[in-house]
Design an enzyme around this catalytic site. Structure first.
Site, PDB file in Angstrom:
ATOM      1  CB  CYS A 332       1.218   4.521   1.673  1.00  0.00           C
ATOM      2  SG  CYS A 332       2.122   4.883  -0.029  1.00  0.00           S
ATOM      3  CG  HIS A 438      -3.337   4.188  -0.593  1.00  0.00           C
ATOM      4  ND1 HIS A 438      -3.074   5.157   0.201  1.00  0.00           N
ATOM      5  CD2 HIS A 438      -1.912   4.162  -1.494  1.00  0.00           C
ATOM      6  CE1 HIS A 438      -2.057   5.837   0.333  1.00  0.00           C
ATOM      7  NE2 HIS A 438      -1.086   5.294  -0.709  1.00  0.00           N
TER       8      HIS A 438
END
Length: 500
Positions: A332, A438
């Site tokens: 991310c 994630h």
């Protein structure tokens, strides 16, 4: 409403862990139970099946309760973006960004309404609710407009269990002081006390239990031991920990960048279950050394954390480390930092319009931050170009930035998602990976393959695949079993059943 609220004499006394254990204990009784925390402050979030964002702790508690996590279990999530401001996530979606004062002055009535709506939903869909407070319930400067402790217990009309941490010292003063600062009505709602994190022989605390009962008139429901290595995911940065061994050839050394605004650090939790993996947190260039791999996790403030990495010499050290053959994975915000350029035209990441900064430059792409947040569960497989085995992979995305490559020749996709979307970056047999996904390391096949690549490179033996979900479920049961041994379950059960 049947249930209970777990409040603490301070932060980090173990409220989340105890609530998690009680969720599993109640579920084991055949009761349909839900966790609830009205307002959570954490950059460690959980994405529900419908793509909404809630606090990680309530997502994990839902798993312990053997139910599906929903926004009604954590209607308000505050995600700190700086020391002064937090993003307000309301019923799973980003609503606004407010200062602490602005939140208290502008949001209180709206907060009360959404909390009541959530309580009504849970009461109509579940038989029991295990609620969790936050911090201390007697912060005098905040009590008049609080949205997470006694006000919510009153709205739900549930009893309160007060938890105190004996490990930090001052347990008697913290309990007596907290009770003294309650109003008479609030104090009457407290039906039990739990002493948490006791080390040693609990019989040595029997006099303390008796003293508390005599002084407060409230029963001590249990003295819980300090539970080492429980492996239930933590809620916030207070729970970040290292797992380190003496460095030898037989241990995989993973360095994790410990940025100030780190988010979703639970991405690395699966490594704590791998017996030959050592996790160490690094903050500056001289911390890096020569690890087997570096993980740059997500962050709520990518550009600010990136600037800090540059200032502390970690950015230049990482670049040299990679050029010398090191492995790097950016998740991310970490993926964004690996890019050539970071752009913030609208101030979505920094709060200042027009900021632009050079990234690490290992991935030939540019990341532009946008106002609209992407929050979605995703699944797919490895991109054919990676030459990895055809395995299903799943996770979730929570990000503001959009990463684009200058030309098709620059793309080296990591994943091919179910909607045929190419995602991430994968180069040199996984020596460099960037992804918005994630939960990557919760995919047992990927984590197993990636670690075995390192093992072979180090001359270690390959290991069998570890199945994380099985391990997690066993740990929920083990946690519930251990805590139940030290609780007066009959009294606690009567308290839980006392509601309407």
């Amino acid at each position: 409403m049947k249930g209970v609220m777990i409040q603490g004499t301070s932060s980090d006394v173990g409220k989340s862990l105890i609530a998690t254990a009680i969720c599993r204990m109640v579920a084991n009784e055949g009761i349909k139970v839900a966790p609830f925390k009205s307002q959570n402050m954490s950059n460690n979030s959980y994405v529900t099946v419908d793509g909404k964002e809630i606090g990680r702790a309530q997502g994990i508690q839902a798993e312990a309760a053997r139910t599906v996590a929903t926004v009604w279990m954590n209607p308000i999530l505050l995600k700190p973006r700086s020391d002064l401001q937090s993003e307000v996530v309301l019923l799973g979606e980003a609503s606004t960004t407010l200062s602490g004062r602005g939140y208290r002055e502008q949001f209180y009535e709206e907060g009360i309404c959404v909390i009541q709506k959530s309580l009504d939903y849970l009461q109509s869909h579940y038989e029991m609710t295990i609620m969790e407070g936050a911090g201390s319930p007697v912060e005098i400067n905040l009590k008049d407009r609080e949205l997470v402790n006694m006000k919510v217990a009153e709205m739900a009309d549930v009893p309160v269990i007060l938890v105190a941490d004996i490990d930090r010292g001052g347990v008697f003063a913290s309990i007596i002081g907290t009770l003294a600062l309650f109003s008479e009505e609030e104090r009457s709602r407290v039906k039990g006390i739990i002493i948490n994190k006791f080390r040693g022989d609990p019989t040595l605390f029997e006099d303390g239990v008796q003293w508390l009962k005599e002084k407060t008139g409230i029963p001590v429901l249990g003295v819980l031991p300090f539970i080492h290595n429980h492996m239930i995911e933590g809620e916030d940065s207070l729970s970040i920990r290292e797992k380190r061994f003496t460095t030898t050839k037989a241990v995989i050394d993973l360095a994790v960048v410990n940025n100030r605004y780190m988010s979703n650090f639970t991405d690395i939790e699966p490594f704590f279950l791998e017996e030959d993996v050592s996790i160490r947190l690094i903050n500056k260039g001289e911390d890096l050394g020569n690890p087997d791999a570096v993980i740059i996790p997500g962050t709520k403030s990518t550009i600010d954390d990136w600037k800090e990495m540059k200032r502390k010499g970690l950015a230049s050290q990482l670049k040299s480390y990679y050029k010398q053959g090191g492995r790097v994975i950016g998740l991310c915000g970490g993926y964004q930092m690996l890019c050539t350029t970071l752009k913030d035209p609208q101030g979505a990441d920094t709060g200042s319009r027009g900021e632009e900064i050079e990234g690490l430059g290992l991935i030939p792409a540019s990341t532009t931050f946008e106002k609209k947040k992407e929050t979605i569960r995703v699944e797919g497989s490895y991109h054919p170009s990676t030459k990895l085995a055809s395995e299903r992979i799943e996770g979730y995305e929570i990000h503001l930035g959009k990463t684009e490559y200058a030309s098709i020749d620059d793309r080296c996709p990591f994943l091919l998602l179910h909607n045929s979307r190419e995602e991430g970056y994968y180069r040199e047999d996984g020596r460099l990976i960037g992804t918005y996904m994630h939960h990557l390391f919760y995919n047992d096949a990927f984590r197993h393959t990636w670690l075995n690549q390192i093992r072979v490179q180090k001359g270690m033996m390959k290991r069998k695949r570890l199945f994380i979900q099985e391990q997690k479920d066993k740990r929920f049961d083990a946690l519930a079993h251990e805590m139940k041994k030290h609780l007066n379950w009959e009294k606690l059960w009567n308290i839980l059943q006392a509601g309407d």
